[in-house]
Design an enzyme around this catalytic site. Structure first.
Site, PDB file in Angstrom:
ATOM      1  N   ASN A  65     -17.055   2.085 -20.007  1.00  0.00           N
ATOM      2  CA  ASN A  65     -16.250   1.331 -20.138  1.00  0.00           C
ATOM      3  C   ASN A  65     -15.483   0.847 -21.409  1.00  0.00           C
ATOM      4  OD1 ASN A  65     -14.185  -1.498 -19.370  1.00  0.00           O
ATOM      5  ND2 ASN A  65     -15.482  -1.869 -17.453  1.00  0.00           N
ATOM      6  N   TYR A 100       0.780  -1.295  -0.222  1.00  0.00           N
ATOM      7  CA  TYR A 100       0.290  -0.262   0.406  1.00  0.00           C
ATOM      8  C   TYR A 100       0.389   1.856  -0.416  1.00  0.00           C
ATOM      9  CZ  TYR A 100      -3.645  -2.357   0.662  1.00  0.00           C
ATOM     10  OH  TYR A 100      -4.731  -4.041  -0.162  1.00  0.00           O
ATOM     11  N   HIS A 114     -14.067   0.840  -0.574  1.00  0.00           N
ATOM     12  CA  HIS A 114     -13.198  -0.086  -0.082  1.00  0.00           C
ATOM     13  C   HIS A 114     -11.980   0.888   0.255  1.00  0.00           C
ATOM     14  CE1 HIS A 114     -14.264  -2.697  -3.785  1.00  0.00           C
ATOM     15  NE2 HIS A 114     -14.725  -2.971  -2.475  1.00  0.00           N
ATOM     16  N   ASN A 139     -12.636   3.001  -5.654  1.00  0.00           N
ATOM     17  CA  ASN A 139     -11.050   3.207  -5.826  1.00  0.00           C
ATOM     18  C   ASN A 139     -10.585   3.926  -4.545  1.00  0.00           C
ATOM     19  OD1 ASN A 139     -11.396   2.564  -8.299  1.00  0.00           O
ATOM     20  ND2 ASN A 139     -11.493   4.618  -9.342  1.00  0.00           N
ATOM     21  N   VAL A 140      -9.384   3.555  -3.736  1.00  0.00           N
ATOM     22  CA  VAL A 140      -8.876   3.833  -2.573  1.00  0.00           C
ATOM     23  C   VAL A 140      -7.941   5.096  -3.023  1.00  0.00           C
ATOM     24  CG1 VAL A 140      -9.385   1.591  -1.558  1.00  0.00           C
ATOM     25  CG2 VAL A 140      -6.736   1.909  -2.898  1.00  0.00           C
ATOM     26  N   ASP A 141      -8.016   5.400  -4.398  1.00  0.00           N
ATOM     27  CA  ASP A 141      -7.260   7.199  -4.269  1.00  0.00           C
ATOM     28  C   ASP A 141      -8.344   8.068  -4.832  1.00  0.00           C
ATOM     29  OD1 ASP A 141      -8.541   8.149  -7.217  1.00  0.00           O
ATOM     30  OD2 ASP A 141      -7.632   5.741  -8.025  1.00  0.00           O
ATOM     31  N   SER A 162     -14.815  -4.047 -13.528  1.00  0.00           N
ATOM     32  CA  SER A 162     -15.214  -4.783 -14.424  1.00  0.00           C
ATOM     33  C   SER A 162     -15.969  -5.819 -13.646  1.00  0.00           C
ATOM     34  CB  SER A 162     -13.503  -6.055 -13.576  1.00  0.00           C
ATOM     35  OG  SER A 162     -13.806  -5.775 -12.175  1.00  0.00           O
ATOM     36  N   GLY A 164     -15.782   2.269 -15.816  1.00  0.00           N
ATOM     37  CA  GLY A 164     -14.333   1.590 -15.167  1.00  0.00           C
ATOM     38  C   GLY A 164     -14.074   0.547 -14.489  1.00  0.00           C
TER      39      GLY A 164
END
Ligand code: OAD
Length: 238
Positions: free
Chosen positions: A202, A56, A109, A92-94, A178, A176
Site C-alpha cells: 500500500n 457510473y 464488485h 476494481n470495476v475498471d 484500505s 492498494g
C-alpha cells in the site's frame, strides 16, 4: 525447480491510482464527493436511475481513457509465470488488469464495461453511456438495464471460488486497498487460517496492517508491485 506456491492477490483502487483513476477514501476520493446511499445502492437506483447511471457513466468514460500501469503489468507477468497457481481477485470495476494481459480476473464488485438486464437477467458488454431508455441487446426490453456493479447491500460475485482459493493459499497479497469493506477486508483472516504468508502492499500502511499481515510494504504500486512480482518469479523458477 521449486514447487509453485498457491498465490492469491487482492487488488483495490490504489493499484489504478497511478493510472489516473480516483480512489474512494483518499482526501480527493469518490466518497468525499458523493454519498454511498445516493449512488451505490439498489435503493438509490430504484429512486433515481439517472443519478446512478450518470455516476457510473463518468466512471466508465474515465476508465476507458486510462491505461494500465506497471503494477497491472507486473501482476499479468506473475500470472504468466505461475499460471493456474495464481488467482487475481479485484474489487476494481475498471478493466485495467485485463488490458495489461491478466485473464480470469475475479471482479468481485462487478465491471463497468458490462450491463445487467433486470428483465432477462443477461449481461452484455457495454462501452458507452447507459441511459434510462437504453435497450437490452438480448431481450430488447427498454428501461431495464443497470450497471453490472455490486452495490452496497448486494452479495459480491465469485465468493465460493475466492474462498476456495484462499483456503489453499500459500501466499496472500492485498494491494492498494484500505481493507475497510467486507467481505474483501476479511480475506486476510481466511488466508491466515490456511497458513498463508500475508503481505500488504500500500502507499502507506493501514492502521490495522501490522496486526493482520506478516509483511507490510509501503510505497507507490508502480514501484512496489513490480519488485514484489520480480522477487517471486526469481525465487520460483521453472
Ligand atoms: P479505497 O479508496 O478505500 O482505498 C485505496 C487504498 O489504496 C488506500 O489504502 C490507499 O492508501 C491506497 N493507495 C492509494 N494510492 C496508491 C498507490 N499509488 N499505490 C498503492 N496504494 C495506493 O479503495 P478500496 O479499498 O479499493 O466498493 O475500496 C474498496 C471498495 O470500497 C471499492 O471496491 C468500492 C468502495 O466503496 C463498491 O463500490 C461496492
Amino acid at each position: 525447480m521449486n514447487e509453485f506456491p498457491n498465490i492469491v492477490v487482492l487488488t483495490g483502487a490504489g493499484i489504478s491510482a497511478e493510472s489516473g483513476l480516483e480512489t474512494f477514501r483518499g482526501s480527493d476520493g469518490t466518497w468525499n464527493k458523493y454519498k454511498v446511499e445516493d449512488v451505490a445502492t439498489p435503493e438509490a437506483f430504484a429512486r433515481s436511475p439517472r443519478l446512478v447511471n450518470d455516476f457510473y457513466n463518468k466512471r466508465r468514460r474515465d476508465a476507458l481513457k486510462a491505461s494500465p500501469n506497471k503494477a497491472h503489468f507486473a501482476l499479468a507477468a506473475l500470472q504468466k509465470h505461475f499460471t493456474e497457481s495464481f488467482v487475481l481477485v479485484t474489487q476494481n470495476v475498471d478493466d485495467l488488469h485485463e488490458r495489461a494481459g491478466s485473464t480470469n480476473v475475479l471482479h468481485m464488485h462487478g465491471r463497468l464495461n458490462q450491463v445487467l438486464c433486470l428483465s432477462c437477467h443477461k449481461k452484455s458488454e457495454w462501452l458507452t453511456d447507459v441511459t434510462e431508455t437504453s435497450v437490452c441487446p438480448h431481450c430488447h426490453a427498454k428501461a431495464s438495464l443497470r450497471p453490472d456493479i455490486v452495490w452496497f447491500g448486494e452479495i459480491p460475485y465469485y465468493m465460493e471460488k475466492i474462498e476456495n482459493a484462499l483456503s489453499r493459499a500459500d501466499i496472500f497479497a492485498a494491494i492498494g486497498t484500505s481493507g475497510l469493506v467486507y467481505p474483501a477486508a476479511g480475506f486476510v483472516n481466511l488466508a491466515r487460517l490456511s497458513g498463508a504468508e500475508c503481505l500488504e502492499i500500500n502507499l502507506a500502511a493501514n492502521p490495522h496492517s501490522y496486526t493482520l499481515f506478516d509483511e507490510v510494504i509501503s510505497g507507490p504500486a508502480t514501484k512496489t508491485v513490480p519488485e514484489f512480482a520480480q522477487k517471486l518469479i526469481e525465487k520460483y523458477q521453472h
